[in-house]
Design an enzyme around this catalytic site. Structure first.
Site, PDB file in Angstrom:
ATOM      1  CG  HIS A   1      -2.134  -0.929   0.962  1.00  0.00           C
ATOM      2  ND1 HIS A   1      -3.371  -0.505   0.564  1.00  0.00           N
ATOM      3  CD2 HIS A   1      -2.218  -2.278   1.056  1.00  0.00           C
ATOM      4  CE1 HIS A   1      -4.183  -1.561   0.437  1.00  0.00           C
ATOM      5  NE2 HIS A   1      -3.504  -2.641   0.730  1.00  0.00           N
TER       6      HIS A   1
ATOM      7  N   GLY B   1      -8.854 -12.494  -7.471  1.00  0.00           N
ATOM      8  CA  GLY B   1      -9.036 -12.193  -6.044  1.00  0.00           C
ATOM      9  C   GLY B   1      -7.973 -12.802  -5.157  1.00  0.00           C
TER      10      GLY B   1
ATOM     11  N   GLY C   1      -4.747 -11.721  -5.092  1.00  0.00           N
ATOM     12  CA  GLY C   1      -3.651 -10.789  -4.827  1.00  0.00           C
ATOM     13  C   GLY C   1      -2.515 -10.888  -5.833  1.00  0.00           C
ATOM     14  CG  LEU C   2      -1.378 -14.105  -7.658  1.00  0.00           C
ATOM     15  CD1 LEU C   2      -1.390 -15.457  -8.351  1.00  0.00           C
ATOM     16  CD2 LEU C   2       0.004 -13.862  -7.088  1.00  0.00           C
TER      17      LEU C   2
ATOM     18  CB  SER D   1      -6.507 -11.331 -11.814  1.00  0.00           C
ATOM     19  OG  SER D   1      -7.457 -10.812 -10.915  1.00  0.00           O
ATOM     20  CB  SER D   2      -8.314  -6.211 -12.138  1.00  0.00           C
ATOM     21  OG  SER D   2      -7.931  -6.173 -10.815  1.00  0.00           O
TER      22      SER D   2
ATOM     23  CG  ASP E   1      -1.978  -4.414  -9.175  1.00  0.00           C
ATOM     24  OD1 ASP E   1      -1.063  -4.393  -8.334  1.00  0.00           O
ATOM     25  OD2 ASP E   1      -3.174  -4.540  -8.878  1.00  0.00           O
TER      26      ASP E   1
END
Ligand code: GLA
Length: 404
Positions: A38, A126, A128-129, A131-132, A199
């Site tokens: 974060h 979902g 934490g890798l 994906s979005s 990401d």
């Protein structure tokens, strides 16, 4: 799955959805946050990796001004719309990430006509890798293949030329950063999650055998060799995180509020001593979040030094510290993630472990001595099942190059 079979699966998915063979297949890798949790939206520092789980998009242009999207993971959420009409669809939420990228590129004066696209992904959603982020990056890369464009500081500039074999030049590091910004806007402006660019930059800028050290204040990337007798293992807790539900945005709100009280532009410029001296001015959650972020920035700097010196044991210690800080101060862990980290810590081959990504569920990242990796994966799965009754399938990951 090898990259080749991923391409075949994507082509198969496209044929199943549209009944013919796609003209293009592109891919974008998953990302793993090694350290720096974060910190991205606080103008901070992160160490991250692109890893060998990919999201593929198979696509073909069409000339009737329509866009049609299909995903192997959500076959019932098929979506068709005009190229001038990007609206969110709660019945097909995965398509919002694609539309968000298209809207961000359109805003940058990128021209495109219609297309059909089918998504096939090996990246668990979902977990934490990222994906979005990979979906956004693959969308941008796919569009560039279909309708070549190049981004500069102010938007689209003269498009790149294909070579005699029809291939586009590779994206330059600068172009990758501009593209990452457009993809990030899809999430912040269109989807509504106030995340940073971790990401998207990681999926684009990864480099085999290296960790990326990303500076989100100056938007720069440096690559540090991450080699040695080391395995990177990911353990998906199976607890789904849903950033859009508000936990994530609430953390960002507290970070911004803390920076304001401390009269700092962002938490990046806050020193640990300054934070300690002004603790009484902050509300409890503001202080907890700021303490985590300021500590994470420091740990990333120290971990960079440890990497330079090839001191993987020290690097691992920073991972454990980061998890404790997430658990106790930022409060984005959960019982399953804490359990996974404790099980990892108990294994003699484990150098370091922590939650990775947004938190509130998702996965842990584990650095494990190469020769102990098999035993580690077996034992952690057994320990997790004994404690929770749930199955765990640890994944060993390889560090790979980014997309484009
Ligand atoms: C998610 C977000 C990133 C980053 C991490 C936490 O993955 O998408 O932007 O904030 O959480 O470090």
């Amino acid at each position: 799955m090898s990259a080749y079979s991923g391409v075949l699966e994507a082509q198969k998915t496209f044929r199943r959805a549209f009944g013919y063979t796609p003209t293009h297949v592109v891919k974008a890798p998953a990302r793993l946050e090694l350290l720096g949790n974060h910190t991205d939206y606080n103008e901070g520092l992160v160490l991250s990796l692109a890893v060998d789980r990919y999201l593929y998009i198979a696509a073909s242009p069409r000339n009737d001004g329509r866009i049609e999207l299909f995903s192997a993971a959500f076959p019932e959420q098929r979506e068709k719309f005009w190229i001038s009409e990007f609206t969110k669809n709660p019945a097909a939420p995965w398509t919002d990430y694609v539309k968000g990228v298209l809207a961000a590129l359109r805003k940058r004066r990128v021209h495109f006509a219609g297309f059909n696209a089918a998504v096939f992904s090996e990246i668990p959603v979902g977990a934490g890798l990222g994906s979005s982020g990979a979906l956004e990056v693959a969308t941008a890369i796919m569009l560039r293949e279909l309708y070549p464009f190049r981004l500069g500081l102010g938007g689209a500039i003269s498009p790149p030329r294909r070579d005699s074999r029809g291939r586009l030049p590779r994206l330059t590091p600068k172009e990758k950063l501009f593209l990452a910004q457009a993809c990030g806007e899809a999430e912040t402006e269109f989807v509504g999650v106030k995340c940073g660019l971790l990401d998207q930059i990681s999926s684009l800028c990864g480099k085999e055998f290296h960790a990326m050290q990303i500076d989100f204040k100056h938007l720069t990337v440096e690559w540090l060799p991450l080699i040695g007798e080391l395995a990177v293992v990911v353990c998906d807790s199976g607890v789904q995180h849903a950033h859009a539900t508000g936990h994530y945005n609430a953390r960002r709100f507290w970070c911004d509020a803390a920076a304001k009280v401390l009269r700092a532009k962002s938490l990046r410029s806050v020193e640990p001593r300054q934070l300690a001296a002004q603790k009484s001015k902050l509300r409890e959650r503001e202080h907890g979040c700021a303490y985590h972020v300021v500590g994470e920035n420091q740990r990333v700097v120290f971990a960079g030094r440890a990497l330079d010196e090839g001191d993987l044991v020290q690097l691992g210690q920073y991972l454990f510290q980061s998890h404790e800080s997430s658990r106790d101060f930022f409060q984005n862990s959960c019982a399953e993630l804490d359990l996974l980290v404790e099980l990892a810590r108990a294994h003699p081959g484990c150098l370091g472990a922590r939650l990775t990504g947004g938190g509130f569920g998702g996965a842990t990242i584990n650095l494990v001595a190469w020769n102990d990796a098999e035993d580690f994966m077996k034992r952690i799965a057994a320990g997790f099942e004994a404690a929770t009754g749930k199955k765990l399938a640890p994944m060993r990951c390889r560090i790979v190059d980014g997309a484009g």
